[in-house]
Design a protein around this motif. Structure first.
Motif, short mmCIF file in Angstrom:
data_model
loop_
_atom_site.label_atom_id
_atom_site.label_comp_id
_atom_site.label_asym_id
_atom_site.label_seq_id
_atom_site.Cartn_x
_atom_site.Cartn_y
_atom_site.Cartn_z
N GLU A 174 0.69 -1.29 -0.03
CA GLU A 174 0.01 -0.31 -0.19
C GLU A 174 0.69 1.33 -0.55
OE1 GLU A 174 -2.71 -0.68 3.53
OE2 GLU A 174 -3.84 -1.43 2.17
N LYS B 37 2.33 1.89 -3.07
CA LYS B 37 1.04 2.45 -4.44
C LYS B 37 1.07 3.82 -4.02
CE LYS B 37 -3.49 1.38 -5.86
NZ LYS B 37 -4.78 0.19 -5.68
N GLU B 38 0.54 4.27 -2.87
CA GLU B 38 0.61 5.80 -2.94
C GLU B 38 1.61 6.09 -3.26
OE1 GLU B 38 -0.38 8.49 1.05
OE2 GLU B 38 -0.22 6.07 1.73
N GLU C 24 3.82 5.15 -5.42
CA GLU C 24 3.45 5.64 -7.02
C GLU C 24 2.90 7.00 -7.87
OE1 GLU C 24 2.48 2.22 -10.18
OE2 GLU C 24 3.75 1.99 -8.85
N GLN C 25 2.01 6.97 -6.91
CA GLN C 25 0.48 7.68 -6.98
C GLN C 25 0.55 8.95 -7.21
OE1 GLN C 25 -2.77 5.83 -5.37
NE2 GLN C 25 -3.48 4.41 -7.23
N SER C 26 2.08 9.46 -5.99
CA SER C 26 2.12 10.67 -5.39
C SER C 26 3.47 11.23 -5.34
CB SER C 26 1.37 11.19 -4.46
OG SER C 26 1.93 10.00 -3.23
N HIS D 6 4.62 12.89 -8.01
CA HIS D 6 4.81 14.67 -8.34
C HIS D 6 4.53 15.54 -6.72
CE1 HIS D 6 0.55 13.91 -7.06
NE2 HIS D 6 0.39 15.17 -7.10
#
Length: 126
Positions: A81, A84-85, A87-89, A91
Motif C-alpha cells: 500500500e 502504491k501511494e 507511486e501515485q503521488s 509528483h
C-alpha cells in the motif's frame, strides 16, 4: 434490514464462519458449568488441577498462534500500500537536485545557543 448475519462483519456468525474467532477452540468446553453433585477423589482432584494448568498453557499457545496467523500478511500488505501511494503521488515529492537549486524549498536553519555546563570551580567562586 433482513440481512444474513453470516455476511455482516460484526456478528458472531460471521467471525465464526471466517475463522476470526476462537470459538472453535475445544478448550472452551472445559469451562462449561455442570450442576450435578460430584464425589471427590483426591487422585482425581490432583489430576484435574494438573490438567487445568496444561489446558491454560495450551489455550495461551493457541491464542498466540491465532494472533500470529491473523497478522501474517499485514507487513507485506502495508508495504504494498505504501509503494502504491508513493507511486501515485510521486509528483508531490521533490528531487534532491531541485532542493539544491532552490534553497527556498528547504527548512530554514536555526542556530541555537547552548550554555556551557558550570564546573565546580566556577560554583565555588560564586
Amino acid at each position: 434490514m433482513k440481512r444474513n448475519p453470516r455476511k455482516v462483519k460484526w456478528t458472531k456468525a460471521y467471525r465464526r464462519l471466517h475463522g476470526k474467532d476462537m470459538t472453535q477452540d475445544s478448550t472452551f468446553e472445559f469451562e462449561r458449568k455442570r450442576n450435578r453433585p460430584e464425589r471427590y477423589d483426591r487422585n482425581v482432584t490432583e489430576n484435574t488441577l494438573k490438567a487445568i494448568k496444561k489446558i491454560d498453557k495450551v489455550r495461551v499457545e493457541r491464542e498466540a498462534r491465532h494472533h500470529i496467523q491473523r497478522m501474517k500478511g499485514k507487513r507485506a500488505k502495508e508495504r504494498k500500500e505504501a509503494a502504491k501511494e508513493l507511486e501515485q503521488s510521486i509528483h508531490m515529492v521533490k528531487a534532491p537536485n531541485a532542493l539544491q537549486q532552490e534553497p527556498s524549498l528547504t527548512l530554514p536553519k536555526i542556530k541555537v545557543q547552548v550554555s556551557k555546563p558550570q564546573t565546580e570551580e566556577h560554583l565555588m567562586e560564586e
